[in-house]
Design a protein around this motif. Structure first.
Motif, PDB file in Angstrom:
ATOM      1  N   THR A   1       0.840  -1.212   0.000  1.00 50.08           N
ATOM      2  CA  THR A   1       0.000   0.000   0.000  1.00 50.08           C
ATOM      3  C   THR A   1       0.872   1.258   0.000  1.00 50.08           C
ATOM      4  O   THR A   1       0.612   2.203  -0.752  1.00 50.08           O
TER       5      THR A   1
ATOM      6  N   GLU B   1       0.929   4.062  -2.836  1.00 51.38           N
ATOM      7  CA  GLU B   1       0.670   5.469  -2.523  1.00 51.38           C
ATOM      8  C   GLU B   1       1.799   6.355  -3.013  1.00 51.38           C
ATOM      9  O   GLU B   1       1.583   7.371  -3.659  1.00 51.38           O
TER      10      GLU B   1
ATOM     11  N   LEU C   1      -8.684   3.707   0.773  1.00 49.47           N
ATOM     12  CA  LEU C   1      -8.059   4.821   1.505  1.00 49.47           C
ATOM     13  C   LEU C   1      -8.014   6.090   0.663  1.00 49.47           C
ATOM     14  O   LEU C   1      -8.258   7.191   1.147  1.00 49.47           O
ATOM     15  N   LEU C   2      -7.712   5.923  -0.613  1.00 49.79           N
ATOM     16  CA  LEU C   2      -7.640   7.100  -1.480  1.00 49.79           C
ATOM     17  C   LEU C   2      -9.018   7.697  -1.748  1.00 49.79           C
ATOM     18  O   LEU C   2      -9.188   8.916  -1.774  1.00 49.79           O
TER      19      LEU C   2
ATOM     20  N   LYS D   1      -9.953   9.642   1.182  1.00 47.26           N
ATOM     21  CA  LYS D   1      -9.245  10.920   1.214  1.00 47.26           C
ATOM     22  C   LYS D   1      -9.912  11.910   0.248  1.00 47.26           C
ATOM     23  O   LYS D   1     -10.119  13.083   0.567  1.00 47.26           O
TER      24      LYS D   1
ATOM     25  N   VAL E   1     -12.845  12.304   4.198  1.00 49.17           N
ATOM     26  CA  VAL E   1     -13.194  11.560   5.416  1.00 49.17           C
ATOM     27  C   VAL E   1     -12.400  12.114   6.601  1.00 49.17           C
ATOM     28  O   VAL E   1     -12.889  12.210   7.713  1.00 49.17           O
ATOM     29  N   GLU E   2     -11.150  12.566   6.295  1.00 50.42           N
ATOM     30  CA  GLU E   2     -10.306  13.071   7.387  1.00 50.42           C
ATOM     31  C   GLU E   2     -10.764  14.425   7.915  1.00 50.42           C
ATOM     32  O   GLU E   2     -10.370  14.835   8.990  1.00 50.42           O
TER      33      GLU E   2
ATOM     34  N   THR F   1      -7.857   0.794   8.760  1.00 48.76           N
ATOM     35  CA  THR F   1      -8.065   2.148   8.240  1.00 48.76           C
ATOM     36  C   THR F   1      -8.310   3.134   9.379  1.00 48.76           C
ATOM     37  O   THR F   1      -8.076   4.327   9.232  1.00 48.76           O
ATOM     38  N   GLY F   2      -8.787   2.623  10.526  1.00 48.28           N
ATOM     39  CA  GLY F   2      -9.093   3.508  11.653  1.00 48.28           C
ATOM     40  C   GLY F   2     -10.391   4.273  11.461  1.00 48.28           C
ATOM     41  O   GLY F   2     -10.677   5.197  12.221  1.00 48.28           O
ATOM     42  N   TYR F   3     -11.209   3.881  10.494  1.00 50.13           N
ATOM     43  CA  TYR F   3     -12.435   4.634  10.199  1.00 50.13           C
ATOM     44  C   TYR F   3     -13.623   4.207  11.055  1.00 50.13           C
ATOM     45  O   TYR F   3     -14.641   4.877  11.056  1.00 50.13           O
TER      46      TYR F   3
ATOM     47  N   GLU G   1     -13.463  13.534  14.776  1.00 52.84           N
ATOM     48  CA  GLU G   1     -12.069  13.119  14.947  1.00 52.84           C
ATOM     49  C   GLU G   1     -11.534  12.646  13.610  1.00 52.84           C
ATOM     50  O   GLU G   1     -12.217  11.946  12.875  1.00 52.84           O
ATOM     51  N   LYS G   2     -10.332  13.073  13.314  1.00 47.94           N
ATOM     52  CA  LYS G   2      -9.776  12.696  12.019  1.00 47.94           C
ATOM     53  C   LYS G   2      -9.136  11.325  12.122  1.00 47.94           C
ATOM     54  O   LYS G   2      -8.270  11.118  12.973  1.00 47.94           O
ATOM     55  N   PRO G   3      -9.538  10.400  11.271  1.00 51.46           N
ATOM     56  CA  PRO G   3      -8.855   9.116  11.280  1.00 51.46           C
ATOM     57  C   PRO G   3      -7.405   9.335  10.846  1.00 51.46           C
ATOM     58  O   PRO G   3      -7.149   9.957   9.814  1.00 51.46           O
ATOM     59  N   LEU G   4      -6.495   8.855  11.647  1.00 48.72           N
ATOM     60  CA  LEU G   4      -5.088   9.171  11.407  1.00 48.72           C
ATOM     61  C   LEU G   4      -4.564   8.567  10.124  1.00 48.72           C
ATOM     62  O   LEU G   4      -3.703   9.109   9.486  1.00 48.72           O
ATOM     63  N   ARG G   5      -5.114   7.398   9.795  1.00 47.33           N
ATOM     64  CA  ARG G   5      -4.597   6.731   8.603  1.00 47.33           C
ATOM     65  C   ARG G   5      -4.798   7.623   7.380  1.00 47.33           C
ATOM     66  O   ARG G   5      -3.884   7.822   6.588  1.00 47.33           O
ATOM     67  N   ALA G   6      -5.986   8.165   7.266  1.00 47.56           N
ATOM     68  CA  ALA G   6      -6.280   8.998   6.109  1.00 47.56           C
ATOM     69  C   ALA G   6      -5.414  10.256   6.146  1.00 47.56           C
ATOM     70  O   ALA G   6      -4.971  10.746   5.114  1.00 47.56           O
ATOM     71  N   LYS G   7      -5.154  10.731   7.367  1.00 45.64           N
ATOM     72  CA  LYS G   7      -4.365  11.946   7.521  1.00 45.64           C
ATOM     73  C   LYS G   7      -2.948  11.746   6.995  1.00 45.64           C
ATOM     74  O   LYS G   7      -2.312  12.645   6.485  1.00 45.64           O
TER      75      LYS G   7
ATOM     76  N   LEU H   1      -2.016  10.035   4.505  1.00 46.19           N
ATOM     77  CA  LEU H   1      -1.878   9.850   3.056  1.00 46.19           C
ATOM     78  C   LEU H   1      -1.419  11.098   2.335  1.00 46.19           C
ATOM     79  O   LEU H   1      -1.755  12.183   2.710  1.00 46.19           O
TER      80      LEU H   1
END
Lengths: 488, 254
Positions: free
Chosen positions: A108, A112, A165-166, A169, A173-174, A450-452, B246-252, B254
């Motif tokens: 991954t 990326e 993930l992309l 982004k 989502v962040e 992913t932590g989502y 809260e911002k998911p860190l993984r996405a942050k 990228l």
């Protein structure tokens, strides 16, 4: 580091209460298990592994401790309190799934860094993603389609992870669009597992199930017969999963708002320009990985060597570090070690239940206490499907669950005086229903990384989807399955 | 044709040999034993179904350092009690029945020394203190194959069955079962075709959690729970605060 425990400020009222009470409750439950006499049928080791499983489950759900800390505690408690031998408990960190996840994260990272993942994700969004709903549907369709060629839920999850993930982004989502993140990740894992149930070759335990059916009953179920019977169930369950997710986690953006974002994404896609050398290298490695995963049956004939799923991933990951063909340095590989520790602990809890015989004891105890032998067929069918679908709570391994479940159901059907296929085949369609908690399947862990979403999010969504699948399977018993002659 | 005759002759020879052996040595169709502790020794209740030989004798496996404390015929007429004798170089218990070549049932109780002699369990690294192991092996010293064997090793009362080491657990088949037999928790092993000289081994681990440790752990849990609930009391005070994004860190990343 990947966020697998959320900040207190982001929790709802119920989640805060769960956080507050979680750790004391978990400790009391564990002590109760330690203090009560061991039930007949299991050993002290089994009793303690069950106690530690509940201890960890309460903490994972309540998020009263960070998940990786719970896993470390669980491994220590299993050894010290006698739930599982220390060597075995520590050994889970060396399991193939951990190596697979490490490799998947390196792949991954390479995808990326090269920009290829971004290009693929943007291409999907601009082609199919007129709205976020259509993006979710295209990802579901992608999951279903690749299940025909890649016979592993984990490999498929690892393959789609960079794209998810992309897309997340791209849809911000962040920046607070949390619900879309939840939908992308949880629907991703649900689509992965549910699609698996449609295609017998999409995971090895399903092939084992038809092998057991043949061995015990002499009935042969072909690839096509399985697909005709199970695919409509899987597709209807995917539809149900889509709407349940929509009800539980409605994203803040409305359907039309996606249009502006799509335009922005289209511009981003146009700005990418020509495919770079790094992208070509990443694409080459990725294609080689998929090809090796898809052709594992013929490895010996083609190469003279057999490459397992994990070894393919390790080779692919190492290629990203190779001179000339690689594009990564070790520092650029984002490996979430906290997730690996969480996964190792989760596996230790799950596998110890199976190794100490508790899982088998719980399943047979459940069947006998319900008195299933004296029920009408509809009632029996409903109970069996519910138990077989939710039995993944105590069996981490689909293979072990299949080995125990299918012969048990064949025996049960014979006792109840019905054809074994009437119970065992529909139950076999639930083998891949491992969608309720992260450790229930490796694919779940990949998406959890992913932590989502929280464990609780997955649990509620998973239970509702499985209940919908139960209704569909129940309805099929007197319609589709009756027409096909399975339950007639 | 020649081949058929060959196979028929071989088959007949095997049948004749088996029948001669049965006539000379008798048969053991089913052998069941229930082992219970008497301090560190064991009381073994055996029930056997067998066929006497042409002299009316039924040969049964013998036990080392043992004495037969009771016996009775459940079917068939017993002429003489057990006698330790040697058949094919192994010690056996011979029971004399009145009927030769007939099916009989017999029950015997043996007192065997040191069956429940415990040793410290060999567990590497972390473990609860005080885990012990008990080993028992049944050997078929009789000259005939036991068709079906069933052994129940009782776990001493007031101790927990910590684990079963032998037979090893198998994912493919049931190698043992843990059951309740009256007041006893038992580990049951069933086997088919136990040949002369073969043995069936049991190795279990037992554990008696100390009540002092239990109370200490409970006190610790109550203290820690209370301390945690007190330290985190601010969570209850802010229950109605709206959750923040809260911002998911993984996405942050990228």
């Amino acid at each position: 580091m990947i966020a697998i425990a959320r900040n207190l400020s982001s929790k709802s009222k119920t989640e805060k209460i769960m956080y507050y009470l979680g750790l004391p409750l978990a400790m009391v439950v564990l002590m109760l298990f330690y203090s009560i006499p061991t039930p007949d049928g299991i050993t002290f080791e089994g009793k303690m592994s069950l106690g530690i499983f509940f201890f960890a489950l309460i903490l994972w759900i309540s998020e009263s401790l960070p998940n990786y800390a719970t896993s470390m505690l669980a491994i220590a408690l299993l050894s010290v309190l006698g739930g599982w031998a220390e060597k075995e408990a520590l050994g889970t960190l060396g399991y193939g799934v951990i190596w697979l996840m490490v490799s998947a994260f390196i792949i991954t990272s390479g995808m990326e860094k090269s920009g290829l993942a971004k290009r693929i994700a943007l291409a999907i969004i601009t082609r199919f993603g007129k709205t976020w709903q259509s993006i979710l549907m295209s990802l579901m369709a992608a999951n279903f389609t690749i299940a025909f060629i890649i016979p592993s839920t984990t490999a498929r999850a690892a393959m789609l992870l960079p794209i998810v993930l992309l897309i997340a982004k791209a849809y911000n989502v962040e920046s607070g669009n949390k619900n879309l993140g939840k939908l992308l990740a949880i629907q991703g894992l649900q689509a992965n597992n549910i699609s698996t149930s449609a295609i017998v070759t999409a995971t090895a335990p399903q092939i084992l199930a038809i092998g057991l059916l043949k061995e015990y009953t002499g009935s042969e179920v072909s690839w096509g017969e399985w697909f005709i019977a199970s695919a409509p169930i899987a597709i209807l369950t995917l539809v149900a999963s889509f709407f349940i997710g929509f009800m539980l986690f409605r994203p803040k953006v409305d359907g039309k708002a996606g249009g502006d974002e799509i335009n922005k994404i289209q511009r981003q896609y146009d700005d990418l320009g020509k495919v770079s050398l790094d992208e070509k290298k990443a694409a080459g490695i990725f294609l080689l990985t998929i090809t090796l995963w898809a052709t594992d049956k013929w490895h010996l004939d083609i190469f003279g060597f057999q490459f397992s799923l994990v070894m393919v991933a390790i080779i692919a990951a190492s290629m990203f570090f190779m001179p000339y063909i690689g594009i990564l340095t070790w520092k650029e590989a984002k490996i979430p070690w906290n997730l690996m520790i969480f996964a190792a602990g989760a596996y230790a809890c799950g596998v110890s239940l199976s190794d100490t015989g508790v899982a088998t004891w719980a399943l047979s105890g459940l069947f006998s206490s319900l008195g299933v032998q004296h029920m009408s067929f509809s009632m029996l069918y409903g109970v069996v499907i519910a138990i077989s679908s939710f039995s993944h709570f105590v069996f981490t391994s689909k293979t072990v669950r299949t080995i125990i479940l299918i012969p048990t159901l064949i025996g049960l059907a014979e006792t109840a005086g019905v054809s074994p296929l009437m119970l065992a085949l529909p139950a076999a369609f639930t083998i891949a229903d491992t969608i309720t908690l992260p450790p229930h399947s490796k694919a779940n862990l990949v998406y959890y990384s992913t932590g989502y979403f929280s464990v609780n999010d997955q649990l509620i969504y998973g239970i509702l989807t499985l209940m919908a699948k139960w209704c569909i399977l129940f309805g099929a018993s007197f319609t589709w399955f009756a027409y096909l002659g399975i339950t007639a | 044709m020649k081949k058929t005759i060959k196979y028929l002759s071989a088959g007949s020879l095997i049948l004749v040999a088996a029948s001669i052996q049965a006539t000379e040595l008798g048969e053991i169709l089913h052998y069941s034993e229930n082992i219970q502790p008497v301090d560190r020794d064991g009381e073994i209740n055996v029930t056997v179904t067998g066929v006497t030989n042409d002299q009316g004798l039924l040969y049964l496996p013998s036990y080392e350092d043992s004495s037969v404390s009771a016996y009775s015929a459940l079917s068939g007429k017993l002429a003489k009690g057990p006698k330790v004798t040697s058949v094919h170089g192994r010690e056996v218990l011979a029971y004399q029945f009145s009927e030769p070549n007939s099916e009989v049932r017999l029950q015997q109780t043996l007192f065997v020394e040191d069956v429940y002699k415990t040793k410290k369990a060999k567990i590497k690294y972390s473990q609860p203190g005080g885990v012990k192991r008990i080993s028992y092996a049944f050997m078929n010293t009789s000259p005939v194959t036991i068709e079906t064997y069933s052994g129940q090793l009782s776990v001493p009362q007031k101790t927990e069955l910590y684990g079963v080491v032998t037979p090893e657990r198998s994912k493919k088949k049931k190698t043992y079962e843990i059951k309740r037999d009256g007041d006893w928790k038992v580990v049951e092993v069933n086997r088919k075709q136990v040949s002369p000289g073969d043995d069936v081994k049991f190795k279990i681990r037992t554990y008696s959690p100390s009540s002092a440790i239990k109370w200490t752990l409970w006190s610790l849990v109550v203290f820690l729970s209370g301390a945690l609930l007190w330290k985190r009391r601010d969570v209850l005070m802010n229950l109605d605060a709206k959750p923040t994004a809260e911002k998911p860190l993984r996405a942050k990343e990228l």
